[in-house]
Enzyme design. Sequence first.
Site, short mmCIF file in Angstrom:
data_model
loop_
_atom_site.label_atom_id
_atom_site.label_comp_id
_atom_site.label_asym_id
_atom_site.label_seq_id
_atom_site.Cartn_x
_atom_site.Cartn_y
_atom_site.Cartn_z
N ASP A 265 -5.53 -41.39 -49.44
CA ASP A 265 -6.15 -40.21 -48.58
C ASP A 265 -6.99 -40.06 -48.89
O ASP A 265 -7.98 -40.92 -49.76
CB ASP A 265 -4.66 -40.02 -49.14
CG ASP A 265 -4.67 -38.15 -48.35
OD1 ASP A 265 -5.28 -38.29 -47.18
OD2 ASP A 265 -3.51 -38.21 -48.31
N GLU A 469 2.55 -22.35 -42.43
CA GLU A 469 2.92 -23.55 -43.36
C GLU A 469 2.15 -24.96 -42.53
O GLU A 469 1.57 -25.05 -42.00
CB GLU A 469 4.69 -23.68 -43.00
CG GLU A 469 4.95 -24.43 -41.88
CD GLU A 469 6.11 -24.40 -41.39
OE1 GLU A 469 6.81 -24.69 -42.63
OE2 GLU A 469 7.03 -24.59 -41.11
#
Length: 726
Positions: A265, A469
Site C-alpha cells: 500500500d 465517509e
Amino acid sequence: MMKNKLLIMAALLAGQFKSPAQNIYQDKSKPVEQRVKDLISKMTLEEKATQLRYNSPAIPRLGIPIYNWWGEALHGVGRSGVATVFPQAIGLAATFDDELAQQEADVISTEGRAMYNVSVAKGYRQQYGGLSFWTPNINIFRDPRWGRGQETYGEDPYLTSRIGVAFVKGLQGDNPNYLKLAACAKHYAVHSGPERLRHEFNALPSKQDLWETYLPAFKALVDAKVEAVMCAYNRTNNEPCCGNTFLLQDVLRKKWDFKGHVVSDCWAINDFYKGHKVVSTVEQSVALALNKGVDLNCGDEYETGLIKALRDKLTTEKQVDVALSALLTTKIKLGMFDQPGSNPYDNLSVKEINSESNRALARKVAQKSIVLLKNNGVLPLKKDLQKYFVTGPNATSIEALHGNYFGINNSYSTILEGISGHIHAGSQLQYAPGTTLDRDNVNPMDWASSEAGNSNVTIMVMGITGMLEGEEGEAILSPSFGDRLDYNLPKNQIDFLRKMKKGNSRPIIAIITGGSPMNLAEVQEIADAVLLVWYPGEEGGNAVADVVFGDVTPSGKLPITFPKSLDQLPAYEDYTMKGRTYRYMTEEPLYPFGFGLSYTTFSYNKIELSNKKIKKGELVKVAATVTNTGNVDAEEVVQLYISALDMEPGLPLYSLKGFKRIALKKGETKTVEFELPAAAFTLANDAGEMIERRGQYKISVSGSLPGKRSAELGATKGLEAMLTVQ
C-alpha cells in the site's frame, strides 16, 4: 546483397535492433519464464532497482518505456478521465449477483484497455493510465464506523469471495495468453480501520477469526489467479503486513502457492520506521519488505533506500531478481513487450468508453442494488400525480452518486433529474434543498418544509456522501479521518424530516444515499417508504426513479447488518469477531443482513435434501420452491444459511453458504437448487486447515437472514430442514 548486409550491420552497431538471441524477451513465441530471465540478464543492478518502483522509469536501451503501476477501478476506471461510473462496490454487493459483477468488471476492463491504447498512442504514460488496477477491495466490513467499508462487498466472507472472484475474472479476461488487465486483491490482511490509526495500528485477530473471516476471500481470489496482492498499512499480530513472515511467506506463497506479485500500500513501507517503529531507517524498512516478499513499492522507499540497503548487505541482488521476475511476468502477460497488434485487446478503441450499452449496464446494476427497507403501500408512485416535491441535500448531489475512488462522467443523472424525467406532462414538480448535508441552515426562514403539506408526495433525498465517509484524506467534512464515529445521520436532516411530517398527512418517501450502515430508526418511523440507494453511479438518478415509479421492482439485499446503535458492538479497535456481523451478533439489529423488501410477495413452499445424513467428503443437494404470489414480475435473491444446532464456543450463529438471484413472473413458481459440499461444515484449526465438523445443522432457505427481526420488518418466512453430518 552486400548493400543489405552493410545496412543490417550498421543498424546493429547503432542499436536500432538486436539479433534474435539478444531479444528473447521480445519474442512472444518463447515461454514467459524464458523471456523474463533473458530481460533480467540484460539489466544492470541500478536498472533493476528502478523497475521495482510503482513509477518505474524508462530504460531506452532495452526498449522499456516508462510505466506507472498505480491504477484504480473500484467501480469503473478511476481517476483517469471520462469513464462509465458504476455504483459503489457496496452497492454491487447488494445485488447478490456474481454474474452481473463479472459483466461489470468486463466492461471496466474494456474501457481500461481502450483508455490505455489511446493514451499510449498520444505518448501519455502517466499515473492511473496503465493496465494494472489495484482492485478489488475484499476486506471484511466488520464495523460500520470504517469509512472505507463502502469499497468492500460487505461483512460476509462467502459473499465477498463470490463477488470478488467474479470481479477478478471480468477484469483479467479469459484469453489463454494475455491478461486483459492485472487485478489486485487488497488490503492483505485484517484491515478495516480505524483510518486515523492505520499507519501504526496492530490488529490482533484470533486464529479462528483470521482463517474463517479475514482470509477466506483472499484465498478465493488467489485460487482464481488474481495477478497481484496489496499488503496493508497496519500490523497483524505484531508484524507489519508488508513485512509479515506469516502472511506473505507462510500463507500467501507457501500455503496458497500464489504466483503473482505483491505490491505495498502506498508509503506503507515508510510506516515501518515512522509508525510501527519496528526498524530505525528507510534502508532497513526496504530490506524488510523486499526480503519478506514485497515486489513492488508504491511509495519512494525503494527509490531512496534500495541501493544503499544492497550496499549495506541488508538484502541481495538475488532478492531483487525474484521481485523483478514477478513484475516482468505481469508485464509480459499484459503484452507490453509485444509488437502492437499482437494482443487481442490492442484494437479496443475510444468507442468502447462510456457507450450506450455500458451506461445501460450501470443503470441495471444500480436498479438491482437498491434496497427497499420500508413501504406502507405508497410505492410505487404513479407518474401523473398533481404535484411532486423533491427536497433534501443529496437530490442534486454528484458526490451522492459516486462515492470514493471514482471516475468522471460527462452526463450524470442526479436523483432530481431522474425523478423529473419520469413524471408525466401536466404534473407539477417543485424542488428545494431544504437543508444542508450536515449542519443547520444559517437563514432561519424556511419556505421548503411547507411544500410537503401542499404536495401529493414528498421525496426527501438524504443520507451521507464521500465528504463525510471515506479514506483519511478524502472525507473533507469528517472530523475522524473519514471514519464515522457518530452512527447517526446528521441531526439537521432528521430535524427537517420531522418538520415536514408534522401535521402533514401526505406521504413522505426517504431516499438514503451512503456506503455504510447508519442509524435510520427515526427515518424508518417517520417516512412512509425508505429506499437505500448507496452511491448509485452515473445512472443513479434514472435507476432510483425506475424503482420509485415501478418500472423496476426493488430486489437489492443488505450485504451488511445495520445495528440499532454502536452500543451493540464491541470497541472499534477490537478485531475479534464476537458480537460482530450477523454471524456472531446476538443483539437484535435495526435491519438484518440479507434483508430487502419487494413490490410483490413471495412464498417459500417446499424444501428437500438429497440426504438427511452425510459422511466425510460427501455433499448434500438442497432444493426449494419459490412462488411469486403478488401482482408484479420481480426478482428474488434466494439465500441459503446453515446453523449448528449443537452450538459450541466460536461457532457462527448463521453462515451464508449459497445464494441465487431468480426472476419470477407474477404467479410463477421455480425450484432453486444448491449444492452443499462437506467443506461447508468445517472449522479452521490453528494451522488454517479446514476440519469437517460433525453434528446437526439447520439448513435455512429464505429471502433474508432467518430470525425474528426479518419477520417484524415484513420479510417472507423461509424454509428449514435438518441435516446430520456424521
